[in-house]
Write a protein that holds these residues in place. Structure first.
Motif, mmCIF file in Angstrom:
data_model
loop_
_atom_site.group_PDB
_atom_site.id
_atom_site.type_symbol
_atom_site.label_atom_id
_atom_site.label_comp_id
_atom_site.label_asym_id
_atom_site.label_seq_id
_atom_site.Cartn_x
_atom_site.Cartn_y
_atom_site.Cartn_z
ATOM 1 N N LEU A 153 10.737 7.279 45.056
ATOM 2 C CA LEU A 153 9.543 7.888 44.337
ATOM 3 C C LEU A 153 8.113 7.148 44.478
ATOM 4 C CD1 LEU A 153 11.446 7.816 40.657
ATOM 5 C CD2 LEU A 153 10.467 9.987 42.305
ATOM 6 N N ASN A 154 8.014 5.783 44.691
ATOM 7 C CA ASN A 154 6.338 5.902 44.936
ATOM 8 C C ASN A 154 5.551 6.534 46.123
ATOM 9 O OD1 ASN A 154 7.573 3.908 43.186
ATOM 10 N ND2 ASN A 154 7.790 2.716 44.241
ATOM 11 N N ARG A 155 6.483 5.674 47.455
ATOM 12 C CA ARG A 155 5.814 6.826 48.402
ATOM 13 C C ARG A 155 5.851 8.525 48.541
ATOM 14 N NH1 ARG A 155 10.276 4.518 50.976
ATOM 15 N NH2 ARG A 155 11.519 6.597 50.807
ATOM 16 N N ILE A 156 6.477 9.423 47.134
ATOM 17 C CA ILE A 156 5.449 10.844 46.990
ATOM 18 C C ILE A 156 4.946 10.603 46.413
ATOM 19 C CG2 ILE A 156 7.161 12.735 45.290
ATOM 20 C CD1 ILE A 156 10.391 12.524 47.066
ATOM 21 N N ALA A 157 5.000 10.019 45.219
ATOM 22 C CA ALA A 157 3.776 9.589 44.065
ATOM 23 C C ALA A 157 2.129 9.258 44.887
ATOM 24 C CB ALA A 157 3.958 9.041 43.122
ATOM 25 N N ILE B 123 3.009 0.271 48.688
ATOM 26 C CA ILE B 123 3.999 0.511 48.801
ATOM 27 C C ILE B 123 5.086 1.011 49.964
ATOM 28 C CG2 ILE B 123 5.568 2.606 48.136
ATOM 29 C CD1 ILE B 123 2.617 3.455 46.355
ATOM 30 N N LEU B 124 4.415 1.257 50.977
ATOM 31 C CA LEU B 124 5.343 1.376 52.124
ATOM 32 C C LEU B 124 6.114 -0.777 52.588
ATOM 33 C CD1 LEU B 124 3.952 3.763 54.625
ATOM 34 C CD2 LEU B 124 5.859 4.094 53.275
ATOM 35 N N TYR B 125 5.057 -0.982 52.383
ATOM 36 C CA TYR B 125 5.013 -2.947 53.441
ATOM 37 C C TYR B 125 5.498 -3.714 52.139
ATOM 38 C CZ TYR B 125 3.627 -7.540 53.738
ATOM 39 O OH TYR B 125 4.177 -8.701 54.266
ATOM 40 N N ALA B 126 5.544 -2.948 50.373
ATOM 41 C CA ALA B 126 6.243 -3.284 49.430
ATOM 42 C C ALA B 126 7.678 -3.045 49.484
ATOM 43 C CB ALA B 126 5.907 -2.893 48.203
ATOM 44 N N ALA B 127 8.316 -2.006 50.307
ATOM 45 C CA ALA B 127 9.785 -1.200 50.552
ATOM 46 C C ALA B 127 10.617 -2.248 51.130
ATOM 47 C CB ALA B 127 9.701 0.267 50.182
#
Length: 293
Positions: A13-17, A65-69
């Protein structure tokens, strides 16, 4: 609205946002840039600059966001969620810098007024930009509530603040077209700059709290204490410690259990408390230390 408990679903969801924010910023830069060159309005220029900064910060936020994932590894045993606070802090600094530049240019234009042009077309463009911004902010806030992401919440605040320069530009263009008033354009741009500075301070305060391992808010700590007091089998608790890193909450608590109980029974009591805390704080990292009474 229920919080997403699955880390993979939350990061998705965070990536989509993040992608939606970048796409919206590109569209806004294009249409506002045309309006700026057509009208010559400083308020429109301020809105263009703000959208350009939106694009840069949204791109940085998506990278965060990508790094936090990424899952925990040997060098980051607690994961990579803290990068969200770093990105939010950087975003606050960029917002503050842009606000100061807009305010300075507004003061100069107030001293030396400049006539505007094509106000009607500019108003239409700014209304369209407001509609696009409102749709994005509503979606980002929805995602932030579901995932608890500080980066998405900060980006939503940033885009919400972008609506203020756009509204100021509409008012300034209307005043110029219908009443020949030129001073409203720089005055409103300076007011928008002040609002941007306030938003930057709010973002920075939240980011600093996460980076400095500040305790959770008092009402959240009270909720944790209430859950501990209501858990059957606990005779007390102490050394309650909390902190937030990115979108994750960390809770450590020492609980007091009857020392005559078996290890399995004591473990069951601790597991019950942990289950209750996770139900109240999804995706939290909970450590329960058991002390015999």
């Amino acid at each position: 609205m229920a919080r997403v408990t699955d880390p993979a679903a939350a990061h998705r969801l965070n990536r989509i946002a993040g992608v939606a924010a970048i796409a919206t910023a590109i569209v806004l830069i294009c249409i506002k840039g045309w309006a700026w060159f057509a009208t010559g309005s400083l308020s429109v220029a301020a809105s263009v600059v703000d959208s350009a900064l939106d694009l840069l910060t949204s791109a940085a936020n998506l990278a965060a966001i990508l790094y936090a994932a990424r899952p925990p590894d040997a060098e980051h045993r607690f994961g990579h969620d803290a990068i969200e606070d770093v990105a939010a802090l950087g975003q606050a600094l960029i917002v503050a810098g842009s606000a100061l530049a807009i305010g300075w240019n507004g003061a100069q234009r107030l001293i030396e007024p400049v006539p505007l042009a094509a106000e009607g077309a500019g108003i239409v463009v700014m209304l369209v930009s407001l509609a696009l911004t409102a749709a994005l902010v509503l979606f980002q806030r929805h995602v932030a509530r579901r995932t608890g992401s500080r980066v998405v919440a900060a980006d939503a605040l940033h885009y919400l603040s972008d609506a203020l320069p756009a509204g100021a530009a509409i008012a300034a263009l209307g005043a110029s077209a219908w009443f020949g008033v030129l001073w409203l354009d720089p005055v409103l741009s300076m007011l928008a700059a002040a609002v941007l500075l306030h938003g930057a301070w709010s973002i920075a305060a939240g980011a600093f709290a996460g980076l400095l391992d500040r305790e959770l808010e008092p009402e959240q700590i009270d909720r944790i204490a209430r859950i501990a007091r209501e858990t059957e089998g606990l005779q007390g608790f102490h050394d309650l410690k909390t902190r937030r890193s990115g979108s994750r909450v960390y809770i450590q608590i020492h609980v007091e259990i009857d020392g005559s109980r078996t290890l399995s029974e004591a473990h069951a009591v601790g597991a019950t408390l942990r289950h209750h805390l996770l139900r109240e704080f999804p995706r939290a990292e909970v450590i329960v230390h058991k002390d015999p009474v």
